[in-house]
Design an enzyme around this catalytic site. Structure first.
Site, PDB file in Angstrom:
ATOM      1  N   LYS A  13       0.837  -1.214   0.000  1.00  0.00           N
ATOM      2  CA  LYS A  13       0.000   0.000   0.000  1.00  0.00           C
ATOM      3  C   LYS A  13       0.868   1.259   0.000  1.00  0.00           C
ATOM      4  CE  LYS A  13      -2.200  -0.922   3.817  1.00  0.00           C
ATOM      5  NZ  LYS A  13      -1.496  -2.164   4.224  1.00  0.00           N
ATOM      6  N   ARG A  87      -8.819   1.488   9.354  1.00  0.00           N
ATOM      7  CA  ARG A  87      -8.314   0.179   9.745  1.00  0.00           C
ATOM      8  C   ARG A  87      -9.427  -0.687  10.337  1.00  0.00           C
ATOM      9  NH1 ARG A  87      -2.643   0.674   9.039  1.00  0.00           N
ATOM     10  NH2 ARG A  87      -1.575  -0.979  10.138  1.00  0.00           N
ATOM     11  N   ARG A 126      12.125  -6.626   4.502  1.00  0.00           N
ATOM     12  CA  ARG A 126      11.782  -5.216   4.361  1.00  0.00           C
ATOM     13  C   ARG A 126      12.733  -4.360   5.191  1.00  0.00           C
ATOM     14  NH1 ARG A 126       5.697  -2.763   4.581  1.00  0.00           N
ATOM     15  NH2 ARG A 126       5.821  -2.671   6.845  1.00  0.00           N
ATOM     16  N   ARG A 154      11.873  -2.186  10.582  1.00  0.00           N
ATOM     17  CA  ARG A 154      10.898  -1.574  11.480  1.00  0.00           C
ATOM     18  C   ARG A 154      10.703  -2.475  12.690  1.00  0.00           C
ATOM     19  NH1 ARG A 154       5.596   0.150   8.130  1.00  0.00           N
ATOM     20  NH2 ARG A 154       4.607  -0.900   9.873  1.00  0.00           N
ATOM     21  N   ARG A 165      -0.057  -8.766  13.410  1.00  0.00           N
ATOM     22  CA  ARG A 165      -0.642  -7.700  12.591  1.00  0.00           C
ATOM     23  C   ARG A 165      -1.560  -8.280  11.519  1.00  0.00           C
ATOM     24  NH1 ARG A 165       4.384  -4.741  10.516  1.00  0.00           N
ATOM     25  NH2 ARG A 165       2.927  -3.268   9.563  1.00  0.00           N
TER      26      ARG A 165
HETATM   27  P1  AMP Z   1       1.292   0.779   9.011  1.00  0.00           P
HETATM   28  O1  AMP Z   1       2.500   1.579   8.691  1.00  0.00           O
HETATM   29  O2  AMP Z   1       0.066   1.268   8.293  1.00  0.00           O
HETATM   30  O3  AMP Z   1       1.509  -0.707   8.843  1.00  0.00           O
HETATM   31  O4  AMP Z   1       0.987   1.022  10.558  1.00  0.00           O
HETATM   32  C1  AMP Z   1       1.905   0.645  11.567  1.00  0.00           C
HETATM   33  C2  AMP Z   1       1.226   0.613  12.922  1.00  0.00           C
HETATM   34  O5  AMP Z   1       0.717   1.925  13.222  1.00  0.00           O
HETATM   35  C3  AMP Z   1       0.010  -0.299  13.016  1.00  0.00           C
HETATM   36  O6  AMP Z   1       0.345  -1.644  13.285  1.00  0.00           O
HETATM   37  C4  AMP Z   1      -0.749   0.355  14.169  1.00  0.00           C
HETATM   38  O7  AMP Z   1      -0.156   0.076  15.404  1.00  0.00           O
HETATM   39  C5  AMP Z   1      -0.534   1.840  13.886  1.00  0.00           C
HETATM   40  N1  AMP Z   1      -1.575   2.383  12.965  1.00  0.00           N
HETATM   41  C6  AMP Z   1      -1.387   2.885  11.718  1.00  0.00           C
HETATM   42  N2  AMP Z   1      -2.534   3.314  11.182  1.00  0.00           N
HETATM   43  C7  AMP Z   1      -3.484   3.059  12.113  1.00  0.00           C
HETATM   44  C8  AMP Z   1      -4.891   3.257  12.150  1.00  0.00           C
HETATM   45  N3  AMP Z   1      -5.564   3.781  11.114  1.00  0.00           N
HETATM   46  N4  AMP Z   1      -5.555   2.884  13.282  1.00  0.00           N
HETATM   47  C9  AMP Z   1      -4.905   2.360  14.328  1.00  0.00           C
HETATM   48  N5  AMP Z   1      -3.591   2.125  14.347  1.00  0.00           N
HETATM   49  C10 AMP Z   1      -2.877   2.479  13.257  1.00  0.00           C
END
Ligand code: AMP
Length: 209
Positions: A13, A87, A126, A154, A165
């Site tokens: 994404k 989410r 990654r 990360r 996740r």
């Molecule tokens: P991502 O980079 O989108 O994979 O997000 C990394 C982490 O940030 C996720 O595993 C959540 O802990 C937090 N996070 C990101 N976006 C959201 C969201 N819309 N709602 C809740 N937690 C989020």
């Protein structure tokens, strides 16, 4: 143009969203990137979010709603590509409400489909540039040699956290495909296991660009 990118963590994404933002001339709003910025800057919000993110849980809906609201009043005033947000169904409803207040609605959803085994394999390779936030992969998309040394994994890309996740994704986020279908929004599914330019070309084609 308001577009939601759906897909498991690691489906691509962020990568596709950045390319689409360039192609469509609207910003990518990635709540994960915004939260990681807050963690890096050591803000109160960042301190609150870090442990939750490292464990692979979702941070509270209120926190991310606040972040998105700010962007819609700023660089996202004329449209956005939402990456990693919404989410869950509650966040999707809040976003529908926020956009509605602005006379906007989600025009399309792109669901990037990648199976779990491929996700786990991808995440293990990654690596992220902490300065720009750009994501690379050791084998498929290596970082340029001048920045390779500073790229790091990360904290939430470790295998155990990735599996959690994926579980959170399945339970909370995957139902959004039906949420948008039922709301009459076009949901386009693309096979995210192919090369980055091929996936991008297909998405642009589906969006009629
Ligand atoms: P991502 O980079 O989108 O994979 O997000 C990394 C982490 O940030 C996720 O595993 C959540 O802990 C937090 N996070 C990101 N976006 C959201 C969201 N819309 N709602 C809740 N937690 C989020």
């Amino acid at each position: 143009m308001d577009l939601v990118l759906l897909g498991a963590p690691g489906a691509g994404k962020g990568t596709q969203g950045a390319l689409l933002a360039d192609a469509l001339g609207v910003p990518k709003i990635a709540t994960g990137d915004m939260l990681r910025d807050a963690v890096r800057q050591g803000t109160e919000l960042g301190l609150k979010a870090k442990a939750i993110m490292d464990a692979g849980h979702l941070v509270s809906d209120d926190i991310v709603l606040g972040l998105v609201r700010e962007r819609l009043a700023g660089d996202g005033a004329n449209g956005a590509i939402f990456d990693g947000y919404p989410r869950n169904v509650a966040q999707a409803q809040s976003l529908d409400g926020l956009l509605g207040e602005l006379g906007r609605r989600i025009g399309a959803v792109v669901y990037i489909d990648v199976d779990d085994d491929a996700i786990v394999q991808r995440m293990s390779g990654r690596t992220t540039d902490p300065v720009t936030g750009v994501v690379y992969h050791h084998t498929h998309n290596p970082p340029p040699s001048d920045i390779a040394a500073r790229c790091v994994q990360r904290d939430d890309d470790r295998e155990e956290t990735v599996r959690h996740r994926l579980e959170v994704y399945r339970q909370s986020t995957a139902p959004l495909v039906d949420h948008y279908r039922q709301a009459g929004v076009a949901v386009h599914t693309v096979d995210g296991t192919r090369a980055i330019p091929e996936v991008q070309a297909e998405i642009l084609g589906l969006l009629g660009r």
